[in-house]
Every structure is written in structure tokens, then in C-alpha cells.
Design a protein around this motif. Sequence first.
Motif, PDB file in Angstrom:
ATOM      1  N   GLN A 142      -6.035  56.310  56.347  1.00  0.00           N
ATOM      2  CA  GLN A 142      -7.132  56.820  55.465  1.00  0.00           C
ATOM      3  C   GLN A 142      -6.738  58.414  55.036  1.00  0.00           C
ATOM      4  O   GLN A 142      -7.120  58.653  53.876  1.00  0.00           O
ATOM      5  N   SER A 143      -6.070  58.912  55.690  1.00  0.00           N
ATOM      6  CA  SER A 143      -5.672  60.509  55.599  1.00  0.00           C
ATOM      7  C   SER A 143      -4.962  60.471  54.109  1.00  0.00           C
ATOM      8  O   SER A 143      -4.788  61.576  53.594  1.00  0.00           O
ATOM      9  N   GLU A 144      -4.334  59.543  53.685  1.00  0.00           N
ATOM     10  CA  GLU A 144      -3.363  59.606  52.479  1.00  0.00           C
ATOM     11  C   GLU A 144      -4.173  59.994  51.314  1.00  0.00           C
ATOM     12  O   GLU A 144      -3.941  60.794  50.305  1.00  0.00           O
ATOM     13  N   PHE A 145      -5.618  59.592  51.532  1.00  0.00           N
ATOM     14  CA  PHE A 145      -6.260  59.739  50.220  1.00  0.00           C
ATOM     15  C   PHE A 145      -7.799  60.510  50.705  1.00  0.00           C
ATOM     16  O   PHE A 145      -8.550  60.889  49.911  1.00  0.00           O
ATOM     17  N   TRP A 189       2.869  62.360  53.056  1.00  0.00           N
ATOM     18  CA  TRP A 189       1.868  62.804  52.013  1.00  0.00           C
ATOM     19  C   TRP A 189       1.349  64.045  52.323  1.00  0.00           C
ATOM     20  O   TRP A 189       0.209  64.328  51.631  1.00  0.00           O
ATOM     21  N   VAL A 190       1.369  64.615  53.378  1.00  0.00           N
ATOM     22  CA  VAL A 190       0.787  65.900  53.763  1.00  0.00           C
ATOM     23  C   VAL A 190       1.312  67.130  53.083  1.00  0.00           C
ATOM     24  O   VAL A 190       2.363  66.968  52.426  1.00  0.00           O
ATOM     25  N   ARG A 216      10.775  58.349  47.579  1.00  0.00           N
ATOM     26  CA  ARG A 216       9.563  57.764  47.144  1.00  0.00           C
ATOM     27  C   ARG A 216       9.193  58.499  45.908  1.00  0.00           C
ATOM     28  O   ARG A 216       8.920  57.911  45.164  1.00  0.00           O
ATOM     29  N   LEU A 217       9.382  59.949  45.967  1.00  0.00           N
ATOM     30  CA  LEU A 217       8.711  60.574  44.890  1.00  0.00           C
ATOM     31  C   LEU A 217       9.642  60.138  43.537  1.00  0.00           C
ATOM     32  O   LEU A 217       9.272  60.261  42.582  1.00  0.00           O
ATOM     33  N   GLN A 218      11.062  60.113  43.713  1.00  0.00           N
ATOM     34  CA  GLN A 218      11.876  59.843  42.786  1.00  0.00           C
ATOM     35  C   GLN A 218      11.934  58.467  42.031  1.00  0.00           C
ATOM     36  O   GLN A 218      11.718  58.208  40.939  1.00  0.00           O
ATOM     37  N   GLN A 258       3.907  60.272  68.075  1.00  0.00           N
ATOM     38  CA  GLN A 258       4.765  60.871  67.021  1.00  0.00           C
ATOM     39  C   GLN A 258       4.817  59.878  65.794  1.00  0.00           C
ATOM     40  O   GLN A 258       5.122  60.512  64.950  1.00  0.00           O
ATOM     41  N   PRO A 259       4.911  58.598  65.965  1.00  0.00           N
ATOM     42  CA  PRO A 259       5.112  57.716  64.843  1.00  0.00           C
ATOM     43  C   PRO A 259       3.887  57.962  63.866  1.00  0.00           C
ATOM     44  O   PRO A 259       3.931  57.865  62.651  1.00  0.00           O
ATOM     45  N   ILE A 260       2.710  58.531  64.246  1.00  0.00           N
ATOM     46  CA  ILE A 260       1.545  58.700  63.291  1.00  0.00           C
ATOM     47  C   ILE A 260       1.903  60.147  62.519  1.00  0.00           C
ATOM     48  O   ILE A 260       1.774  60.186  61.346  1.00  0.00           O
ATOM     49  N   ALA A 261       2.518  61.045  63.136  1.00  0.00           N
ATOM     50  CA  ALA A 261       2.865  62.380  62.462  1.00  0.00           C
ATOM     51  C   ALA A 261       4.087  61.902  61.570  1.00  0.00           C
ATOM     52  O   ALA A 261       3.942  62.483  60.451  1.00  0.00           O
ATOM     53  N   GLU A 262       5.077  60.989  61.748  1.00  0.00           N
ATOM     54  CA  GLU A 262       6.065  61.070  61.033  1.00  0.00           C
ATOM     55  C   GLU A 262       5.793  60.203  59.887  1.00  0.00           C
ATOM     56  O   GLU A 262       6.166  60.294  58.604  1.00  0.00           O
TER      57      GLU A 262
END
Length: 371
Positions: free
Chosen positions: A173-176, A201-202, A228-230, A192-196
Motif C-alpha cells: 500500500q505504501s507505493e501510493f 518507489w520511496v 523500470r523508469l526507463q 529485508q525483502p520488504i525494504a528491498e
Amino acid sequence: MPESNLDNLSEISNLAKLASDKSLDKREFLYERIGNFLVNEGQSFSVSEKKLMAEIICQITGDVEKSIRSHFAKRLSLKSDVPAELMIFLANDDIEVALPILRDSGLLSEPDLLKIVKHRSTQHQLAVAARDNISPNVCQAIYEIGKSDVTVKLLENQTAQITPELLAHIADQSEFILEYQTPLIKRPFLPQPIAEKMYRWVSVALREYISDNFDVDAKVLQIDVADRLQTINSISMESDPSAKLVSKLHAAGDLTAGFMVKALRQGEIDLFELSFAKLLDIDVEEFGKILYADNPEILAAACRSLNLDRIIFKTIFELTLSVRREKDSILTPAVLNAPMDFYDLLSEEAANTALHNAEFMQGALKYADTI
């Protein structure tokens, strides 16, 4: 019977008689006198005597000034030798009275806290969210009420027993919902997988925090972010960029609720509408009738048909209010309030059925009339 017990019974009997006197002065005197008995460590009362005094407190509390009740609750909050029923009663009082009990009392059980979270005010929910060592079930209930400020308070509570599964869900949910990012990343023992995952997007500052506090290869993560951005930028350079972007993301399975709400938050209304319409498999004009319908149940049905989390529906509803105000100078009270109870009860199957009911979609019927 010992003389001290006889004295207690006589005193309590006299106080009980005073409870029948409805004058404000007498009731406030009675409240403070009993309060002193319950708080005073030097007094010795039996369990039954304390229960009787607690019953008197509950009986007369409506006639006692809030400031007096609040002072009593503060003095009582750390005690463990008073009836739990009295603590529960005070915890359900106005927040000025309830706050010290919700924050400090060890006599409130998990079922007590769950009832308060589900049925009391936002201020009560915030107080429970800040309480030390709240259980996984209470954490889950706090999140499920769907209020972002209460969830933030929960994330800031570093003693809260939030399960890894709930942390992972909130991370998605934190992406938006940007308010979730900082307290989530800074939780102790965050997997760690959550932080990665959140690194994609942070903000730059939070990426630096992740690099400094987690055993990750920032270069690899940075490459993923750049790719991803490219990809998105290259799609956006084509003609009709929004439609191309939505189509390609959908074809790749990357058109998510997070992307959709992020577009809305950034003011990319066209991109949001195209994304939502694509997920519903309808054209944009038809989706516009759903999004800006006078009956908010129609938007709720559309969100539930995609099985979107309740907080996504609430976010979409609230963020589109400004657009609704631009389109309509006068909004009915129904349009100003997201029907969260309705959304909670609506199943995905029932929502799909409602979306195929022409009269419901035209606003001629409420959902309850379609059943």
C-alpha cells in the motif's frame, strides 16, 4: 467480622444511599470520595466492596464533570487491583477520560481492545494503536478500519506485534499511501525483502536509509529502479502516451492498483481513468459515469468488482472528490461520504452483478433495491 470491614461496609452503605440523590454537587462529591477510596493505597477493601463502588461510579458518571472523570482516570490508570469492569467503562468514555486508561491500563483484555477499535472514535483508535505491546489481532483490526492516520500511528508504535504478513501488505500500500513509507522502513526488525521492494518507489532519503541499515546491494536495486523508469519513459514518448502506457502495462501484467492510485495522487487524471477502465474492461466514457456518479455505491461496486483493498477504495473516493467538486457545484451528502460499511459487506460476485444492473448504474436504484 473485623472492625475495619464493618467500617468499610458502613461507609459504602452511606455512599450508596447518596447515589439516589441526583443533585450535581452530591454526585460529584460521591464520585470523588469513591475515587479516593479506589486509588488510595492505604485503604483496604474486599473485591466485592470494590465492585460495589465501581457500580456506583458507573451509575452516576453521566452527571459528573468531564474534568473530574478525567482526573480520576489518570489516577486509576496504572492500578491493577480495581475491577476490570470499571476500567472498561472508563476506556469507553470520552477520549479525555479514556486516554490514560487506553494508554496505560493492563486490565484491558484483547477482546476489550478489539471492541473499542471497532466501535469507538478515531481518537480512541489512535490511543489503542499507540499502546505498548498490542497483539497481532489488535494490530490487524486497527489496520482493517481503513484509516491511514491510525495505521501510521500503529507503524510508529515499535512495540506493536505486527505480523510479517501485515507488514508486507502495508508495504504494498505504501507505493501510493506515502505516509506509510517512513514509519514502515524505520520499524525494528523489518524483513529485508520488504525494504528491498519498497526501494523501487520511496524517496532518495529513504533509499539512503535502506542502503545504510539493510544488507542490500544498492547498485543492483538502483539498476532495477532505472530499468523500470526507463521502460515507462520510453512508452510515454510514443504517440498517445497514456493509452500506450496503460495497454503495455496491462499486457505485461504490471497494471496494478498501486500504479492507478499513484497516477491519481500525482494529478494524472487521464492516466488514472484509462488504468481503471482497462482493469474493468470498459471504455473510458463508460468509466466516467461510474467515477462521477451521484451514488457513491456505484464506485464502491466497481472497486469491489476488482477486489481492491478497502483503503484503496477510500483513497480513490477521497482523491476524486476535488474533481467531483469541479464538475458539480453542489454535491449531495451521500457523495461526500464514502460508504465504508457498504464496501465491507459487498462481495466481489455481488459487485459484478450490480455493475450489470442498468437501473443501478443509471442511479435509479440503490444497491439494496437490486437484491
